[in-house]
Scaffold this motif. Structure first.
Motif, mmCIF file in Angstrom:
data_model
loop_
_atom_site.group_PDB
_atom_site.id
_atom_site.type_symbol
_atom_site.label_atom_id
_atom_site.label_comp_id
_atom_site.label_asym_id
_atom_site.label_seq_id
_atom_site.Cartn_x
_atom_site.Cartn_y
_atom_site.Cartn_z
ATOM 1 N N SER A 77 0.818 -1.208 0.000
ATOM 2 C CA SER A 77 0.000 0.000 0.000
ATOM 3 C C SER A 77 0.854 1.262 0.000
ATOM 4 O O SER A 77 0.666 2.155 -0.827
ATOM 5 N N MET A 78 1.798 1.345 0.931
ATOM 6 C CA MET A 78 2.578 2.564 1.099
ATOM 7 C C MET A 78 3.604 2.760 -0.015
ATOM 8 O O MET A 78 3.910 3.878 -0.399
ATOM 9 N N ILE A 79 4.122 1.635 -0.548
ATOM 10 C CA ILE A 79 5.126 1.755 -1.600
ATOM 11 C C ILE A 79 4.483 2.033 -2.949
ATOM 12 O O ILE A 79 4.926 2.891 -3.704
ATOM 13 N N GLY A 80 3.417 1.285 -3.250
ATOM 14 C CA GLY A 80 2.863 1.372 -4.603
ATOM 15 C C GLY A 80 1.397 1.711 -4.705
ATOM 16 O O GLY A 80 0.843 1.737 -5.813
ATOM 17 N N GLY A 81 0.723 1.942 -3.570
ATOM 18 C CA GLY A 81 -0.682 2.295 -3.632
ATOM 19 C C GLY A 81 -1.627 1.134 -3.848
ATOM 20 O O GLY A 81 -2.827 1.327 -4.021
ATOM 21 N N SER B 82 10.305 4.054 4.744
ATOM 22 C CA SER B 82 11.568 4.769 4.555
ATOM 23 C C SER B 82 11.457 6.230 4.961
ATOM 24 O O SER B 82 12.435 6.838 5.408
ATOM 25 N N LEU B 83 10.264 6.812 4.810
ATOM 26 C CA LEU B 83 10.041 8.215 5.180
ATOM 27 C C LEU B 83 8.892 8.318 6.180
ATOM 28 O O LEU B 83 7.945 7.542 6.121
ATOM 29 N N PRO B 84 8.965 9.278 7.087
ATOM 30 C CA PRO B 84 7.834 9.487 7.993
ATOM 31 C C PRO B 84 6.673 10.159 7.259
ATOM 32 O O PRO B 84 6.883 10.990 6.363
ATOM 33 N N TYR C 81 15.909 -8.170 -1.564
ATOM 34 C CA TYR C 81 16.314 -7.059 -0.695
ATOM 35 C C TYR C 81 17.749 -7.247 -0.249
ATOM 36 O O TYR C 81 18.272 -8.367 -0.198
ATOM 37 N N ASN C 82 18.354 -6.119 0.104
ATOM 38 C CA ASN C 82 19.691 -6.118 0.672
ATOM 39 C C ASN C 82 19.561 -5.666 2.129
ATOM 40 O O ASN C 82 19.140 -4.539 2.395
ATOM 41 N N LEU C 83 19.864 -6.558 3.071
ATOM 42 C CA LEU C 83 19.798 -6.219 4.486
ATOM 43 C C LEU C 83 21.166 -5.687 4.910
ATOM 44 O O LEU C 83 22.155 -6.408 4.867
ATOM 45 N N LYS C 84 21.192 -4.419 5.323
ATOM 46 C CA LYS C 84 22.457 -3.760 5.637
ATOM 47 C C LYS C 84 22.534 -3.370 7.106
ATOM 48 O O LYS C 84 21.600 -2.802 7.659
ATOM 49 N N GLY C 85 23.681 -3.680 7.691
ATOM 50 C CA GLY C 85 23.997 -3.182 9.027
ATOM 51 C C GLY C 85 25.032 -2.081 8.894
ATOM 52 O O GLY C 85 25.829 -2.080 7.947
ATOM 53 N N GLU C 86 25.073 -1.159 9.840
ATOM 54 C CA GLU C 86 26.039 -0.065 9.748
ATOM 55 C C GLU C 86 27.462 -0.568 9.899
ATOM 56 O O GLU C 86 28.398 -0.002 9.334
ATOM 57 N N MET D 96 14.730 -0.082 -5.643
ATOM 58 C CA MET D 96 14.700 1.348 -5.942
ATOM 59 C C MET D 96 15.638 2.117 -5.024
ATOM 60 O O MET D 96 15.632 3.342 -4.998
ATOM 61 N N ASN D 97 16.438 1.370 -4.244
ATOM 62 C CA ASN D 97 17.416 1.924 -3.308
ATOM 63 C C ASN D 97 16.766 2.683 -2.147
ATOM 64 O O ASN D 97 17.386 3.559 -1.529
ATOM 65 N N GLU D 98 15.509 2.348 -1.838
ATOM 66 C CA GLU D 98 14.846 2.888 -0.654
ATOM 67 C C GLU D 98 15.225 2.045 0.552
ATOM 68 O O GLU D 98 15.292 0.810 0.464
ATOM 69 N N SER D 99 15.445 2.689 1.689
ATOM 70 C CA SER D 99 15.885 1.996 2.899
ATOM 71 C C SER D 99 14.769 1.963 3.939
ATOM 72 O O SER D 99 14.196 3.010 4.264
ATOM 73 N N PHE D 100 14.503 0.789 4.446
ATOM 74 C CA PHE D 100 13.439 0.587 5.422
ATOM 75 C C PHE D 100 14.043 0.066 6.724
ATOM 76 O O PHE D 100 14.635 -1.016 6.752
ATOM 77 N N ARG D 101 13.894 0.829 7.783
ATOM 78 C CA ARG D 101 14.474 0.452 9.075
ATOM 79 C C ARG D 101 13.797 -0.810 9.616
ATOM 80 O O ARG D 101 12.573 -0.958 9.547
ATOM 81 N N VAL D 102 14.606 -1.718 10.144
ATOM 82 C CA VAL D 102 14.089 -2.945 10.759
ATOM 83 C C VAL D 102 14.360 -2.877 12.254
ATOM 84 O O VAL D 102 15.506 -2.761 12.683
ATOM 85 N N LEU D 103 13.304 -2.934 13.055
ATOM 86 C CA LEU D 103 13.417 -2.966 14.508
ATOM 87 C C LEU D 103 12.910 -4.313 15.014
ATOM 88 O O LEU D 103 12.027 -4.928 14.401
ATOM 89 N N THR D 104 13.446 -4.753 16.141
ATOM 90 C CA THR D 104 12.934 -5.970 16.773
ATOM 91 C C THR D 104 12.485 -5.636 18.192
ATOM 92 O O THR D 104 13.128 -4.855 18.886
ATOM 93 N N ASP D 105 11.366 -6.231 18.605
ATOM 94 C CA ASP D 105 10.854 -5.940 19.939
ATOM 95 C C ASP D 105 11.343 -6.986 20.944
ATOM 96 O O ASP D 105 12.155 -7.861 20.620
#
Length: 785
Positions: free
Chosen positions: A180-184, A725-727, A200-205, A706-715
């Motif tokens: 929905s948020m990426i492509g409607g 990727s954007l607020p 996807y490419n999962l990247k750590g700093e 598309m080189n958009e970065s999506f933060r991954v958090l774990t609870d």
């Protein structure tokens, strides 16, 4: 042990026939609108009647999916469609939209409703909540273990339905906003673009990166576990696949029918043959049992290939030969990499053969394209598909009926049959005296045992009277057809429409709080506490294992300070499973100090609706006024879905009887999953290994094509949360939203720094966005399909 329902997918009339021919007890299908498989063939109104009548002639139930979220402008059309389905005799509806549920319960109170898996029922209290709301059956979230299914089904006595075979969403169904948020294209409206099947490419700093199909699960297959599943007390075993071909439906259903009959009727079933057949029909790098036995990890994922992989055939050696790992025959479909061919010739031991067996060394033609070292896969088995095509023929399956015949000279021919505890009798032409050769019993029986385009067939015939007489065979055939059509008509009797007036809703409260802020880290809380304009703060303490994240002690310390100028809320997770009791304990410890809670968990809402002030999260998926009022009986401030646009929000708010909220800032949670891509990709987490805490050693993002970065958090319970990727930033739209009578505004902070929180607070103070920041307005302008 109760007889269990085998529920089959039917994306077309051919699939419905295939399911019934192979032993389905019920089928589920969608109409041309309001179905969560908008791209399936689906059924128009005319075909729907044929489908219902055909299924009912076999005693097979029909469940219709009306399981999408509905915009305000669609509700009355959907309700009218429900009325049509009721009139034509549909057995049950599978529904997601709670507004539609509310209307149906008021207008068609006798219609059986099933809570779609899109409602995300995943704990016992949530199941009890929706049963109280009038749902007859709960389609459970696919993330439940066998023990959890047993608890809800058997211990709580709730009628449940569970998925046993087919594609698996990596995100909890009903909680995914990624497409929905990426492509409607909203998954909640049946138009998912399947971003989980992308690479996807999962990247750590600091820990590096891993590239694969990291969100693509294998299909599930529980055919080995049918006995355990039946013992769990669930009522229905559901096969996924309304987008699949009829041959797929035929093959899967016949194997699960045999597996069930092995348990219930002690019939023989070759499990290995069944598993091989299922794998040949469709698999993604094999099958997974996913969450059934709490197996969470990379073992359930198809990292290398997101589509059907077929069955491994063998590796090409010298001279383009292959030592077969499975049988192969002419006409089979063969794949190598992303290319393939139809097998036209097989050379085995120097001879041309039509088929070859596992272990044979063969050459497969045409050879062009593949070479030494290539891995070959059999994508389709011609003999299997030819066999399954026979299963798609209408009326191939016959229901045996016992009959009685009275063949008496100078009296009409009488045929009597018993079916479904009811007696049917027809009278034919007069039986004449035989002037030449009388009819024999065998000839009369032969004519009666014929069966054409009809489900029934005489299996046993008893003659109560038989003279040496004569009657035309055509007359016997006509009378047989008349009897069968009488039974057929009786199975297709339409229901009488029952309509009642819509009852007014009881609204829990109608309060307006203005701005409500939520935060996860200590720095975010500090920034909020320092601002005198901030009055309502919700603490999320369920990410506390991360560095600088808020924890229970921070909440207690804040409450003990007793700052009267701040209202403190506890933000409770939307997904709660095995930790349910633990979270209740946390809430109970602070309940007398906090102002209220924020959650979309139905189980938590059920327990605290009469005890605490409750604000819902946007994951309740409230799309229309009726849905808001459905929850407003139990929630003080229901929050609207983030998938609504400006015009739709305005329409929802007309004549709204309760106070509602909307999110105006924050990174949208696109996915929440029991599966953790970080632990699986970096920590080698498998079904047999526990979490190793890799997620806490670094900051991780998923990067798409598309080189958009999506933060991954774990609870704290190792669930992964993928953020946009954007607020979303609708700060400039707050005044407009107020003009629509929206009076509660949520601002959610997740991974923002202290300075970023201060910046957003400044934007709210001025009513303008920062010009040097990049945000999104989400669906406020565009909306979803």
């Amino acid at each position: 042990m109760n007889k269990i329902e085998l529920l089959a997918p039917a994306g077309s009339m051919e699939s419905l026939i295939a399911a019934i021919n192979n032993g389905a007890n019920a089928v589920y299908l969608g109409g041309s609108k309001f179905s969560a498989r908008a791209y399936a063939s689906n059924f128009d109104n005319e075909t729907m009647i044929k489908a219902v009548d055909y299924a009912h002639s076999y005693g097979v139930k029909v469940h219709i999916t009306v399981n999408t979220l509905l915009k305000q402008s669609e509700l009355q059309e959907a309700l009218k469609y429900v009325g049509y389905l009721y009139e034509i005799g549909v057995d049950a509806l599978i529904i997601q939209d709670t507004g539609l549920i509310s209307l149906i319960k008021s207008v068609y109170p006798e219609f059986e409703l099933h809570a779609s898996t899109q409602i995300t029922v995943h704990n016992g209290e949530g199941a009890l909540y929706f049963r109280e709301k009038g749902l007859h059956r709960i389609v459970l979230s696919r993330e439940l273990s066998l023990d959890e299914i047993k608890y809800i089904s058997k211990d709580l006595g709730i009628e449940t339905e569970m998925f046993v075979h087919g594609a698996l969403c990596v995100c909890y169904s009903g909680q995914c906003l990624m497409s929905s948020m990426i492509g409607g294209r909203s998954g909640n409206r049946g138009r998912c673009a399947q971003p989980c099947r992308m690479q996807y490419n999962l990247k750590g700093e600091t820990l590096g990166e891993r590239k694969a199909y990291l969100l693509s699960p294998k299909d599930t297959s529980f055919i080995e576990d049918i006995e355990d599943i039946i013992k769990s007390g669930t009522s229905s075993l559901k096969v996924e696949g309304r987008m699949k071909k009829p041959e797929y439906v035929a093959g899967v259903i016949r194997n699960y029918r045999k597996a069930i009959d092995k348990v219930e009727k002690h019939k023989k079933f070759d499990l290995n043959k069944g598993k091989n057949e299922l794998a040949q029909l469709f698999n993604r790098e094999g099958f997974a049992k996913a969450y059934l036995y709490k197996n969470v990890g990379k073992d359930m994922m198809s990292y290398n290939y997101p589509k059907n992989t077929g069955v491994y055939l063998g590796k090409v050696t010298d001279n383009n030969e292959v030592v077969l790992e499975t049988n192969v025959g002419l006409g089979d479909g063969i794949r190598f990499n992303d290319d393939g061919f139809t097998l036209s010739k097989i050379i085995c031991n120097g001879k041309e053969v039509n088929q070859a067996s596992k272990g044979d060394k063969v050459k497969l033609f045409p050879i062009g394209g593949y070479k030494k070292g290539y891995r070959l896969f059999k994508m389709s088995d011609k003999r299997l598909y030819d066999d399954l095509k026979e299963c798609v023929k209408p009326y191939k399956r016959k229901i045996s009926i016992e009959g009685e015949v009275e063949f008496k000279v100078n009296s009409p021919l009488i045929i009597t049959a018993k079916f479904n505890n009811k007696q049917y009798k027809v009278y034919g032409e007069m039986v004449e005296e035989a002037t030449n050769k009388p009819l024999t019993k065998e000839r009369v029986e032969e004519a009666l045992k014929k069966s054409g385009e009809i489900p029934y067939k005489f299996d046993k015939i008893e003659f109560t009277y038989f003279d040496d007489g004569f009657i035309r065979i055509a007359s016997i055939n006509n009378l047989r057809r008349e009897l069968f059509e009488k039974i057929l008509k009786d199975t297709s009797i339409r229901r009488k429409r029952v309509q009642e007036s819509i009852k007014p809703k009881s609204i829990k409260s109608n309060e307006s709080l203005g701005l409500i802020y939520s935060c996860i880290t200590k720095e975010q809380l500090s920034a909020l506490m320092e601002n005198n304009n901030v009055k309502n703060i919700a603490l999320d303490i369920f990410f506390s294992r991360h560095k600088n994240a808020l924890n229970k002690n921070d909440l207690k310390e804040l409450l003990e300070q007793g700052k009267e100028e701040k209202n403190i809320y506890l933000r409770v997770p939307n997904i709660i499973k095995q930790e349910f009791t633990e979270i209740l304990k946390v809430i109970n410890e602070v309940s007398s100090y906090i102002t209220g809670i924020i959650t979309s968990n139905a189980g938590i809402i059920k327990i605290y609706r009469d005890k605490l002030f409750i604000i819902s999260d946007y994951k309740l998926n409230i799309f229309n006024r009726e849905s808001a009022e459905f929850y407003a009986e139990d929630v003080d401030i229901p929050c609207l879905s983030l998938e609504l646009n400006r015009k739709e929000i305005k329409e929802v708010m007309k004549n709204m009887n309760c106070s509602v909220g909307i999110n105006v800032y924050g990174k949208t949670e696109l996915m929440v999953s029991e599966y953790c891509p970080i632990g699986s990709a970096f920590g080698n987490k498998s079904a047999k290994k526990d979490c190793n805490g890799e997620c806490m050693k670094d900051k991780f993002v998923l990067v798409d094509r598309m080189n958009e970065s999506f933060r991954v958090l774990t609870d704290n319970n190792c669930r992964s949360h993928i953020l946009n990727s954007l607020p979303i930033n609708l700060i400039e739209e707050i005044d407009e939203l107020k003009s629509f009578n929206v009076n509660n505004f949520r601002i959610d902070f997740t991974d923002e720094s202290y300075e970023e929180v201060k910046d957003v607070l400044n934007q709210i103070n001025t009513g303008r966005k920062a010009e040097n920041k990049v945000y999104t307005k989400g669906h406020y302008k565009r909306g979803v399909e």
